[in-house]
Design a protein around this motif. Structure first.
Motif, PDB file in Angstrom:
ATOM      1  N   GLU A 187      11.724 114.489 -23.628  1.00  0.00           N
ATOM      2  CA  GLU A 187      10.327 114.366 -23.991  1.00  0.00           C
ATOM      3  C   GLU A 187       9.279 114.161 -22.696  1.00  0.00           C
ATOM      4  N   GLN A 188       9.993 113.921 -21.854  1.00  0.00           N
ATOM      5  CA  GLN A 188       8.992 114.144 -20.405  1.00  0.00           C
ATOM      6  C   GLN A 188       8.729 115.243 -20.032  1.00  0.00           C
ATOM      7  N   ILE A 189       9.278 116.589 -20.310  1.00  0.00           N
ATOM      8  CA  ILE A 189       9.168 117.651 -19.990  1.00  0.00           C
ATOM      9  C   ILE A 189       8.642 118.555 -21.543  1.00  0.00           C
ATOM     10  N   VAL A 190       8.872 118.428 -22.536  1.00  0.00           N
ATOM     11  CA  VAL A 190       8.414 118.974 -23.693  1.00  0.00           C
ATOM     12  C   VAL A 190       7.592 118.774 -24.667  1.00  0.00           C
ATOM     13  N   GLY A 191       7.352 117.374 -24.386  1.00  0.00           N
ATOM     14  CA  GLY A 191       6.481 116.267 -25.281  1.00  0.00           C
ATOM     15  C   GLY A 191       7.471 115.693 -26.048  1.00  0.00           C
ATOM     16  N   ASP A 192       6.282 115.464 -27.303  1.00  0.00           N
ATOM     17  CA  ASP A 192       6.953 114.393 -28.855  1.00  0.00           C
ATOM     18  C   ASP A 192       8.516 114.948 -29.772  1.00  0.00           C
ATOM     19  N   ILE A 193       9.357 115.013 -29.110  1.00  0.00           N
ATOM     20  CA  ILE A 193      10.262 115.120 -30.123  1.00  0.00           C
ATOM     21  C   ILE A 193      10.294 114.794 -31.447  1.00  0.00           C
ATOM     22  N   GLU A 194      10.194 114.972 -32.969  1.00  0.00           N
ATOM     23  CA  GLU A 194      10.621 114.507 -33.725  1.00  0.00           C
ATOM     24  C   GLU A 194      11.490 113.610 -33.852  1.00  0.00           C
ATOM     25  N   ASP A 195      11.815 112.393 -34.501  1.00  0.00           N
ATOM     26  CA  ASP A 195      12.451 112.543 -34.635  1.00  0.00           C
ATOM     27  C   ASP A 195      12.909 111.077 -35.370  1.00  0.00           C
ATOM     28  N   GLU A 196      13.649 109.861 -36.160  1.00  0.00           N
ATOM     29  CA  GLU A 196      14.044 108.675 -36.420  1.00  0.00           C
ATOM     30  C   GLU A 196      13.025 108.011 -36.284  1.00  0.00           C
ATOM     31  N   HIS A 197      12.223 107.523 -35.157  1.00  0.00           N
ATOM     32  CA  HIS A 197      11.461 106.999 -35.170  1.00  0.00           C
ATOM     33  C   HIS A 197      10.348 106.812 -35.867  1.00  0.00           C
ATOM     34  N   ASP A 198       9.793 108.312 -36.423  1.00  0.00           N
ATOM     35  CA  ASP A 198       8.342 108.875 -35.847  1.00  0.00           C
ATOM     36  C   ASP A 198       8.274 108.275 -37.781  1.00  0.00           C
ATOM     37  N   VAL A 199       6.792 108.409 -37.813  1.00  0.00           N
ATOM     38  CA  VAL A 199       6.593 108.241 -39.169  1.00  0.00           C
ATOM     39  C   VAL A 199       6.065 109.721 -39.839  1.00  0.00           C
ATOM     40  N   GLU A 200       6.872 108.983 -41.594  1.00  0.00           N
ATOM     41  CA  GLU A 200       6.838 110.176 -42.017  1.00  0.00           C
ATOM     42  C   GLU A 200       5.568 111.356 -42.381  1.00  0.00           C
ATOM     43  N   GLU A 201       5.817 112.660 -42.443  1.00  0.00           N
ATOM     44  CA  GLU A 201       4.441 113.372 -42.356  1.00  0.00           C
ATOM     45  C   GLU A 201       2.862 112.942 -43.331  1.00  0.00           C
ATOM     46  N   ASP A 202       3.675 112.394 -44.329  1.00  0.00           N
ATOM     47  CA  ASP A 202       2.299 111.580 -45.757  1.00  0.00           C
ATOM     48  C   ASP A 202       1.985 110.672 -45.234  1.00  0.00           C
ATOM     49  N   GLY A 203       2.238 109.656 -44.376  1.00  0.00           N
ATOM     50  CA  GLY A 203       1.184 109.025 -44.225  1.00  0.00           C
ATOM     51  C   GLY A 203       1.355 108.294 -42.514  1.00  0.00           C
ATOM     52  N   HIS A 204       0.082 107.675 -42.087  1.00  0.00           N
ATOM     53  CA  HIS A 204       0.071 106.776 -40.463  1.00  0.00           C
ATOM     54  C   HIS A 204       0.573 106.110 -40.459  1.00  0.00           C
ATOM     55  N   ILE A 205       0.923 105.105 -41.247  1.00  0.00           N
ATOM     56  CA  ILE A 205       1.387 103.910 -40.995  1.00  0.00           C
ATOM     57  C   ILE A 205       2.504 103.442 -41.753  1.00  0.00           C
ATOM     58  N   LYS A 206       3.929 103.055 -40.899  1.00  0.00           N
ATOM     59  CA  LYS A 206       4.530 102.443 -41.590  1.00  0.00           C
ATOM     60  C   LYS A 206       5.146 101.581 -41.036  1.00  0.00           C
ATOM     61  N   PRO A 207       5.298  99.912 -41.837  1.00  0.00           N
ATOM     62  CA  PRO A 207       5.406  98.487 -41.650  1.00  0.00           C
ATOM     63  C   PRO A 207       6.995  98.573 -41.644  1.00  0.00           C
ATOM     64  N   LEU A 208       7.382  97.611 -40.441  1.00  0.00           N
ATOM     65  CA  LEU A 208       8.360  97.480 -40.028  1.00  0.00           C
ATOM     66  C   LEU A 208       9.791  96.299 -40.313  1.00  0.00           C
ATOM     67  N   PRO A 209      10.689  96.400 -40.515  1.00  0.00           N
ATOM     68  CA  PRO A 209      11.277  94.824 -40.618  1.00  0.00           C
ATOM     69  C   PRO A 209      10.341  93.668 -40.162  1.00  0.00           C
ATOM     70  N   SER A 210      10.336  93.813 -38.766  1.00  0.00           N
ATOM     71  CA  SER A 210       9.915  92.885 -38.019  1.00  0.00           C
ATOM     72  C   SER A 210       8.457  92.018 -38.154  1.00  0.00           C
ATOM     73  N   GLY A 211       8.195  92.723 -38.759  1.00  0.00           N
ATOM     74  CA  GLY A 211       6.435  92.941 -39.496  1.00  0.00           C
ATOM     75  C   GLY A 211       5.385  93.120 -38.470  1.00  0.00           C
ATOM     76  N   ASP A 212       5.885  94.071 -37.041  1.00  0.00           N
ATOM     77  CA  ASP A 212       5.159  95.297 -36.430  1.00  0.00           C
ATOM     78  C   ASP A 212       5.141  96.641 -37.622  1.00  0.00           C
ATOM     79  N   PHE A 213       4.090  97.648 -36.800  1.00  0.00           N
ATOM     80  CA  PHE A 213       4.030  98.579 -37.566  1.00  0.00           C
ATOM     81  C   PHE A 213       4.321  99.726 -36.870  1.00  0.00           C
ATOM     82  N   LEU A 214       4.319 100.998 -37.161  1.00  0.00           N
ATOM     83  CA  LEU A 214       4.639 102.599 -36.770  1.00  0.00           C
ATOM     84  C   LEU A 214       3.439 102.583 -37.359  1.00  0.00           C
TER      85      LEU A 214
END
Length: 279
Positions: free
Chosen positions: A181-208
Motif C-alpha cells: 500500500e505504500q507503493i500502489v496506494g490503498d488496497i481494499e481489504d477487510e478494514h474498509d467501509v462498504e461501498e454503500d456507506g461512509h461510516i461504520k460503527p465498531l464494537p469498541s465504540g469507535d467508527f471507521l
C-alpha cells in the motif's frame, strides 16, 4: 502542423529524461524532480507517478512507520477451543492471526483462517489442538527497512510478520499488504467501509470513516458542528489540521474527536478511525 509540434515536444521531453538517466541524477531528489516534470508534461499519468514515487520512497520507511500497533493486534490463545475463538475471527474477518501462549509476547505461530475450514465438516472434536494448524511465525525488528522486508516476504512466501521491539516484546504486526500500500496506494481489504456507506460503527465504540465523507454527513451522524466552508470532506478537514499529508497511524484531535489515519497514500487520506472523546 500542431500534431508535428506535439510529437516534436514529446521527443524533446523523452530526450531530456533519457539524458537525465544517462548522466545519472546526483541524488534521489533530482530523480523525483525529473519524474514530476515528466508528469507535468503528460509523459507519466498520476497513477504511474505515484507508484514510482512510492517505490523510491519505500526504502526510507521502517516497519514501525506502517505496522499495526500492539494495542490493535487481534490474537488467539493457544488453549482456546474453536467455540471460544471463532466469534473473534468472524468479527475481525482477517485471514491470519497470531496464536499466543501466556501473553501477546509469547507468539507460538500463525493461524490461517482457511485452515479452519475442515472443521465445518467435522463434529466437535475433543482432541482438537490448535498447534496442529499453526504456521511458523516470522519475527522482524521495528527498524527493518520496508524494501528489505518486501524482499524477504517474496523470498520466503510469507504474508505476515510479528514486529519485535528492542526489549524482545511484541510491538505489532506487519503484512505484505501494508508494504504494498505504500507503493500502489490503498488496497481494499477487510478494514474498509462498504461501498454503500461512509461510516461504520465498531464494537469498541469507535467508527471507521471514509475520508471522502462529506462534512455535513459527518455532522449529521455525530451531532458535531464542523464548518464546510473551507473543506467539503472529513479528509480535507483532518489533513488541514495535520498541516501535511499524514502517514498511517498518525493521530490528531479536533474538538471532541480523535482521528487516526488507517489508510493513506502519497496523494490523499483514504480511511480514518474516529474516536468520540465525549461519550
Amino acid at each position: 502542423m500542431s500534431e508535428d509540434r506535439s510529437i516534436s515536444g514529446q521527443k524533446s521531453w523523452l530526450n531530456r529524461i533519457t539524458q537525465a538517466f544517462a548522466h545519472e541524477p546526483k541524488n534521489r531528489q533530482e530523480l523525483l524532480e525529473v519524474l514530476r516534470e515528466a508528469h507535468q508534461n503528460k509523459l507519466l499519468d498520476s497513477e504511474a507517478l505515484a507508484i514510482v514515487e512510492g517505490a523510491i520512497q519505500v526504502a526510507d520507511l521502517q516497519v514501525r512507520d506502517i505496522m499495526v500497533p500492539r494495542s490493535q493486534v487481534i490474537s488467539i490463545k493457544a488453549e482456546q477451543n474453536p467455540r471460544e475463538f471463532l466469534p473473534a475471527i468472524i468479527e475481525a474477518a482477517h485471514s491470519r492471526y497470531p496464536v499466543v501462549g501466556e501473553s501477546l509476547d509469547d507468539v507460538i505461530g500463525i493461524l490461517l483462517a482457511k485452515d479452519l475450514l475442515p472443521l465445518v465438516l467435522q463434529e466437535e472434536n475433543p482432541q482438537f489442538n490448535i498447534k496442529d494448524l499453526l504456521r511458523p511465525a516470522t519475527f522482524v525488528p521495528e527498524s527493518k527497512r520496508l524494501n528489505v522486508l518486501l524482499r524477504e516476504f517474496r523470498a520466503n512466501h510469507n504474508h505476515m510478520a510479528v514486529v519485535i521491539d528492542e526489549y524482545g516484546g511484541v510491538a505489532g504486526l506487519v503484512t505484505i499488504e501494508d508494504v504494498l500500500e505504500q507503493i500502489v496506494g490503498d488496497i481494499e481489504d477487510e478494514h474498509d467501509v462498504e461501498e454503500d456507506g461512509h461510516i461504520k460503527p465498531l464494537p469498541s465504540g469507535d467508527f471507521l470513516v471514509k475520508a471522502l465523507t462529506p462534512i455535513d454527513s459527518f455532522n449529521d451522524s455525530f451531532a458535531s458542528e464542523f464548518s464546510d466552508e473551507e473543506f467539503d470532506t472529513v479528509g480535507g478537514l483532518v489533513m488541514n489540521r495535520f498541516g501535511h499529508l499524514p502517514k498511517r497511524n498518525e493521530v490528531v484531535e479536533i474538538e471532541q474527536f480523535r482521528f487516526r489515519v488507517l489508510s493513506a497514500d502519497s496523494r490523499r487520506i483514504h480511511l480514518l478511525r474516529v474516536t468520540p472523546l465525549v461519550r
